[in-house]
Design a protein around this motif. Structure first.
Motif, PDB file in Angstrom:
ATOM      1  N   PHE A 337       0.821  -1.208   0.000  1.00 32.71           N
ATOM      2  CA  PHE A 337       0.000   0.000   0.000  1.00 32.71           C
ATOM      3  C   PHE A 337       0.857   1.261   0.000  1.00 32.71           C
ATOM      4  O   PHE A 337       0.484   2.268  -0.602  1.00 32.71           O
ATOM      5  N   LEU A 338       1.997   1.209   0.650  1.00 31.17           N
ATOM      6  CA  LEU A 338       2.905   2.346   0.620  1.00 31.17           C
ATOM      7  C   LEU A 338       3.361   2.625  -0.807  1.00 31.17           C
ATOM      8  O   LEU A 338       3.457   3.790  -1.229  1.00 31.17           O
ATOM      9  N   GLY A 339       3.648   1.565  -1.560  1.00 33.42           N
ATOM     10  CA  GLY A 339       4.059   1.731  -2.948  1.00 33.42           C
ATOM     11  C   GLY A 339       2.992   2.436  -3.777  1.00 33.42           C
ATOM     12  O   GLY A 339       3.297   3.329  -4.581  1.00 33.42           O
ATOM     13  N   ILE A 340       1.737   2.055  -3.587  1.00 36.75           N
ATOM     14  CA  ILE A 340       0.652   2.698  -4.328  1.00 36.75           C
ATOM     15  C   ILE A 340       0.496   4.153  -3.882  1.00 36.75           C
ATOM     16  O   ILE A 340       0.308   5.068  -4.694  1.00 36.75           O
ATOM     17  N   TRP A 341       0.553   4.372  -2.569  1.00 39.57           N
ATOM     18  CA  TRP A 341       0.434   5.730  -2.015  1.00 39.57           C
ATOM     19  C   TRP A 341       1.507   6.645  -2.610  1.00 39.57           C
ATOM     20  O   TRP A 341       1.211   7.768  -3.059  1.00 39.57           O
ATOM     21  N   THR A 586      12.352  -3.180   7.718  1.00 36.23           N
ATOM     22  CA  THR A 586      11.189  -2.337   7.424  1.00 36.23           C
ATOM     23  C   THR A 586      11.601  -0.955   6.942  1.00 36.23           C
ATOM     24  O   THR A 586      11.083  -0.450   5.936  1.00 36.23           O
ATOM     25  N   VAL A 587      12.533  -0.316   7.645  1.00 33.05           N
ATOM     26  CA  VAL A 587      12.943   1.050   7.294  1.00 33.05           C
ATOM     27  C   VAL A 587      13.582   1.096   5.915  1.00 33.05           C
ATOM     28  O   VAL A 587      13.252   1.951   5.082  1.00 33.05           O
ATOM     29  N   THR A 588      14.507   0.177   5.654  1.00 28.96           N
ATOM     30  CA  THR A 588      15.175   0.189   4.350  1.00 28.96           C
ATOM     31  C   THR A 588      14.194  -0.155   3.223  1.00 28.96           C
ATOM     32  O   THR A 588      14.278   0.398   2.125  1.00 28.96           O
ATOM     33  N   ALA A 589      13.233  -1.042   3.509  1.00 25.82           N
ATOM     34  CA  ALA A 589      12.235  -1.382   2.483  1.00 25.82           C
ATOM     35  C   ALA A 589      11.340  -0.187   2.168  1.00 25.82           C
ATOM     36  O   ALA A 589      10.962   0.025   1.006  1.00 25.82           O
ATOM     37  N   ILE A 590      11.003   0.611   3.174  1.00 21.25           N
ATOM     38  CA  ILE A 590      10.179   1.808   2.946  1.00 21.25           C
ATOM     39  C   ILE A 590      10.908   2.786   2.036  1.00 21.25           C
ATOM     40  O   ILE A 590      10.340   3.317   1.067  1.00 21.25           O
ATOM     41  N   ILE A 591      12.188   3.027   2.329  1.00 23.02           N
ATOM     42  CA  ILE A 591      12.975   3.928   1.474  1.00 23.02           C
ATOM     43  C   ILE A 591      13.083   3.347   0.062  1.00 23.02           C
ATOM     44  O   ILE A 591      12.982   4.060  -0.937  1.00 23.02           O
ATOM     45  N   GLY A 592      13.279   2.030   0.010  1.00 21.49           N
ATOM     46  CA  GLY A 592      13.368   1.378  -1.289  1.00 21.49           C
ATOM     47  C   GLY A 592      12.105   1.503  -2.115  1.00 21.49           C
ATOM     48  O   GLY A 592      12.157   1.720  -3.332  1.00 21.49           O
ATOM     49  N   MET A 593      10.933   1.379  -1.457  1.00 24.78           N
ATOM     50  CA  MET A 593       9.662   1.511  -2.182  1.00 24.78           C
ATOM     51  C   MET A 593       9.516   2.908  -2.760  1.00 24.78           C
ATOM     52  O   MET A 593       8.938   3.090  -3.838  1.00 24.78           O
ATOM     53  N   GLY A 595      11.973   4.744  -3.926  1.00 20.54           N
ATOM     54  CA  GLY A 595      12.773   4.748  -5.143  1.00 20.54           C
ATOM     55  C   GLY A 595      12.086   4.009  -6.282  1.00 20.54           C
ATOM     56  O   GLY A 595      12.063   4.487  -7.425  1.00 20.54           O
ATOM     57  N   VAL A 596      11.525   2.852  -5.981  1.00 19.65           N
ATOM     58  CA  VAL A 596      10.851   2.055  -7.019  1.00 19.65           C
ATOM     59  C   VAL A 596       9.623   2.803  -7.558  1.00 19.65           C
ATOM     60  O   VAL A 596       9.390   2.860  -8.774  1.00 19.65           O
ATOM     61  N   SER A 597       8.815   3.397  -6.666  1.00 15.32           N
ATOM     62  CA  SER A 597       7.608   4.120  -7.092  1.00 15.32           C
ATOM     63  C   SER A 597       7.966   5.329  -7.948  1.00 15.32           C
ATOM     64  O   SER A 597       7.312   5.600  -8.959  1.00 15.32           O
ATOM     65  N   ALA A 598       8.998   6.061  -7.545  1.00 14.53           N
ATOM     66  CA  ALA A 598       9.436   7.221  -8.332  1.00 14.53           C
ATOM     67  C   ALA A 598       9.899   6.783  -9.721  1.00 14.53           C
ATOM     68  O   ALA A 598       9.643   7.468 -10.724  1.00 14.53           O
ATOM     69  N   ALA A 599      10.566   5.631  -9.794  1.00 16.57           N
ATOM     70  CA  ALA A 599      11.021   5.121 -11.087  1.00 16.57           C
ATOM     71  C   ALA A 599       9.837   4.745 -11.971  1.00 16.57           C
ATOM     72  O   ALA A 599       9.846   5.004 -13.183  1.00 16.57           O
ATOM     73  N   MET A 600       8.800   4.147 -11.396  1.00 17.00           N
ATOM     74  CA  MET A 600       7.628   3.751 -12.171  1.00 17.00           C
ATOM     75  C   MET A 600       6.874   4.961 -12.732  1.00 17.00           C
ATOM     76  O   MET A 600       6.409   4.934 -13.875  1.00 17.00           O
ATOM     77  N   ILE A 601       6.777   6.027 -11.946  1.00 19.99           N
ATOM     78  CA  ILE A 601       6.017   7.212 -12.363  1.00 19.99           C
ATOM     79  C   ILE A 601       6.860   8.135 -13.249  1.00 19.99           C
ATOM     80  O   ILE A 601       6.337   8.851 -14.102  1.00 19.99           O
ATOM     81  N   GLY A 602       8.170   8.112 -13.038  1.00 18.20           N
ATOM     82  CA  GLY A 602       9.043   8.983 -13.813  1.00 18.20           C
ATOM     83  C   GLY A 602       9.173  10.378 -13.237  1.00 18.20           C
ATOM     84  O   GLY A 602       9.464  11.343 -13.955  1.00 18.20           O
ATOM     85  N   LEU A 621      15.376  -1.357  -5.378  1.00 18.62           N
ATOM     86  CA  LEU A 621      15.371  -2.815  -5.250  1.00 18.62           C
ATOM     87  C   LEU A 621      16.433  -3.288  -4.266  1.00 18.62           C
ATOM     88  O   LEU A 621      16.215  -4.223  -3.493  1.00 18.62           O
ATOM     89  N   MET A 622      17.587  -2.639  -4.286  1.00 23.07           N
ATOM     90  CA  MET A 622      18.647  -3.022  -3.348  1.00 23.07           C
ATOM     91  C   MET A 622      18.225  -2.776  -1.904  1.00 23.07           C
ATOM     92  O   MET A 622      18.554  -3.549  -1.005  1.00 23.07           O
ATOM     93  N   LEU A 623      17.495  -1.691  -1.678  1.00 20.74           N
ATOM     94  CA  LEU A 623      17.056  -1.390  -0.310  1.00 20.74           C
ATOM     95  C   LEU A 623      15.928  -2.304   0.143  1.00 20.74           C
ATOM     96  O   LEU A 623      15.834  -2.659   1.322  1.00 20.74           O
ATOM     97  N   ILE A 624      15.066  -2.688  -0.775  1.00 25.52           N
ATOM     98  CA  ILE A 624      13.982  -3.606  -0.417  1.00 25.52           C
ATOM     99  C   ILE A 624      14.546  -4.977  -0.064  1.00 25.52           C
ATOM    100  O   ILE A 624      14.040  -5.667   0.823  1.00 25.52           O
TER     101      ILE A 624
END
Length: 657
Positions: A337-341, A586-593, A595-602, A621-624
């Motif tokens: 859900f964080l990724g979608i948010w 958890t913390v590193t995965a949140i930061i990673g998400m 990065g991934v979300s920003a990459a998807m949206i551009g 991906l490395m952080l997740i």
């Protein structure tokens, strides 16, 4: 201050005829919505019958279950009668008010077939598998009627899978290579599928006949008290004012609704008819608006404690306590859900979309004051599960509390009529899960009788060459394919039976293996070409279903990535995880998400070029993926991109000035 009804009418501009069009469009996507309406004596009979169905489950929940096969047989008998009456065999019969003779005959036969087991139970036990001609006839009739009920309620995808497995049972000698077997006679197959607890009356139907039915009844009472609207209003109050507010409302409300909902399409219909027009009005592209709701509603099936009722099945299949399933699913669901948010946030920033003015939104303190008590049953039921109550006892307490707490205020109080007809609503709501579980039981029965489960696992291992990452890719594609167009419970039963054993043989922890196939089976709801949740979102937004599905898949990227991570690092599922390790993951995965979300949206701080998007994706991906080296590398990459984009944005602002 404008209340929520005013907000619906004035802010959305959603006319009544538009709402009806949306409902009709959604009915074409979800068979469970195609319920025939009766009047007169027939309607009264259906209501009484459905109420008796619920009373049976409340009674056995309080005073003790029947023997497993008897409990399941009575459950199936009630359910099939209602299915054949409420879901007509022909489309032309949906809109009249007559009970047609063919449906009546099938309803009677469907009700009597499981009751044969009840009336002949002692004799069947004494014969210990020796079948008579009557047994065989009743068994064939029962299996055929379960398949027909699945066609009416669930749809053709699961029927095709069931028929494929039945054909395999008979044609085993002609199957290629490792998949070949001696073949089964009709008597052998029917005896196993209908007169044991390995087929139709197996674990899926057993869970439906105990935990799931009571939780669906609990959900029906929560909905009748207005909890669904409470979630939507609360989400509006908390997030509607933020940048791109309506999209964030969709994410939050769908996550909350997912705690009690059992269907991606139903979730889209429940919250999407409110949030999607708001997103379009704000300026979101119609395909993106439909995708946000589709991805969020699909995530509702991944959200504890219900997880589309699959949590109860998983506990039975894996053999671990239900609360362990809930704990394991929590961090992956929150990351999803964080990724979608974050995706909706970056899209809003890219297009400079603002939120809804605060004076048009309900106040959170007012919502809690007027309807906050409606959430008490949810809080209590989670507490009871944590302290060790069985899911059945917790559900019974939740049903009782949902009625009691609604009495606290006049605006939520249920009348005696609503309380009684809540029993009917719960029974009706359970039909889709009941039929899906019975049909999935046929698949499990064929798998256990032929031994094809282990053979498929061996075939997948051979195909992947014993390389885990290749195996995960094969299982992912298999799970998505098997999950297309299939409801959550049946989806999980099929994927866990066919695909999960291969991962377990490769040394993957059993819970991680089952969670892996569950995630990718659910993701089928937003994966083109058969993306039912995306089609439902497009039906409301007026967008293109395929483009909506592509956008939804991008937003749901977390669901494609996180399962790989928790297979390699089970700590994410709280398997052998220390508190410090869990916090770090958890913390590193949140930061990673992020990065991934920003990459998807551009878009991050400013619009991103192709190479920036690649680097953000790699760093995310490395952080997740938990691990000191990958975490440090990912942090460095994202820090450099952040600095670069900040300077690029400052330069652009200076040029404008």
């Amino acid at each position: 201050m404008m209340d929520n009804k005013d907000l619906n009418k004035e802010s959305l501009g959603l006319e009544e005829h538009e709402a009806e069009t949306i409902k009709e469009s959604l009915k074409e996507l979800e068979n469970e919505s195609i319920v025939k309406q009766y009047v007169g004596i027939i309607a009264k009979f259906i209501s009484i019958f459905a109420i008796c169905f619920s009373i049976f489950h409340i009674y056995t929940g309080i005073f003790g279950l029947l023997d497993a096969q008897l409990q399941r047989a009575v459950h199936l008998s009630f359910g099939l009668v209602l299915v054949f009456i409420l879901y007509p065999s022909r489309k032309a019969w949906r809109h009249d008010h007559k009970l047609h003779i063919p449906d009546l005959i099938l309803a009677i036969l469907a009700g009597l077939s499981p009751l044969y087991i009840v009336t002949q139970y002692q004799e069947l036990v004494m014969r210990a598998g020796a079948m008579t001609d009557m047994d065989l006839a009743i068994g064939i009739l029962g299996v055929v009627l379960v398949i027909e009920a699945a066609r009416r309620v669930v749809g053709l995808p699961i029927v095709c899978v069931v028929l494929f497995f039945l054909a395999y049972a008979f044609l085993g000698p002609y199957a290629p290579g490792i998949l070949a077997h001696r073949g089964l006679t009709m008597s052998q197959l029917i005896g196993h599928l209908y007169f044991t607890t390995e087929g139709v009356f197996g674990i899926p139907l057993g869970v439906s006949a105990t935990f799931i039915f009571l939780f669906i009844l609990f959900g029906a009472y929560l909905e009748s008290t207005g909890l669904g609207q409470f979630f939507i209003d609360l989400a509006n109050a908390l997030a509607g004012w933020a940048r791109g507010g309506p999209a964030k409302v969709a994410v939050l409300s769908s996550g909350l609704m997912g705690t009690v909902s059992g269907s991606s399409v139903a979730n889209v219909a429940g919250t999407g008819s409110f949030t999607i027009p708001m997103m379009k009005k704000l300026g979101y592209n119609k395909n993106f608006a439909g995708a946000v709701e589709a991805a969020s509603s699909t995530g509702g099936q991944l959200m504890p404690p219900i997880m589309g009722a699959a949590a109860f099945l998983m506990a039975e299949f894996v053999g671990i306590p239900y609360m362990e399933i809930v704990k394991a699913a929590t961090i992956p669901a929150l990351l999803y859900f964080l990724g979608i948010w974050l995706g909706t946030h970056f899209e809003a920033r890219k297009n400079n979309l603002q939120g809804i003015p605060r004076d048009l939104l309900p106040k959170s303190w007012v919502i809690f004051k007027e309807r906050g008590h409606l959430a008490i049953p949810l809080v209590v039921i989670v507490y009871l599960l944590v302290v060790g109550y069985t899911p059945m006892r917790a559900a019974l307490m939740g049903i009782f509390l949902s009625v009691v707490v609604a009495m606290f205020r006049k605006n939520t109080r249920l009348t005696w009529r609503q309380i009684v007809f809540g029993l009917e609503a719960g029974a009706r709501g359970a039909l889709g899960v009941l039929v899906a579980c019975a049909a999935a039981g046929i698949i499990i029965g064929v798998v256990t009788k032929t031994g094809v489960g282990l053979k498929l696992a061996s075939a997948l291992i051979d195909f992947s060459g014993g390389v885990l990452i290749l195996m995960l890719g094969c299982v992912m594609l298999t799970s998505i394919l098997l999950g297309m167009g299939v409801p959550t419970t049946a989806n999980y039963v099929i994927t866990s039976t066919v695909a999960a054993p291969a991962l377990v043989q490769m040394g993957v922890p059993i819970l991680a293996a089952h969670m892996f196939v569950f995630y990718f089976g659910i993701v089928a709801d937003v994966t083109p070409p058969v993306a039912l949740a995306a089609f439902a979102g497009a039906a409301i937004s007026g967008g293109n279903p395929l483009r909506t599905g592509v956008e939804a898949s991008k937003l749901a990227i977390g669901a494609f990535l996180i399962p790989y991570i928790f297979v390699y690092n089970p700590e994410m599922l709280m398997i052998n995880a220390t508190p410090l390790n869990l916090l770090s993951v958890t913390v590193t995965a949140i930061i990673g998400m992020a990065g991934v979300s920003a990459a998807m949206i551009g878009f991050y701080i400013t619009k991103s070029s192709w190479w920036e998007r690649i680097l953000m994706l790699a760093g995310g991906l490395m952080l997740i993926n938990p691990g000191s080296l990958t975490d440090i590398t990912g942090l460095v990459i994202l820090a450099l991109i952040t600095l670069y984009q900040w300077r690029k944005n400052k330069s652009a602002e200076a040029v404008v000035e």
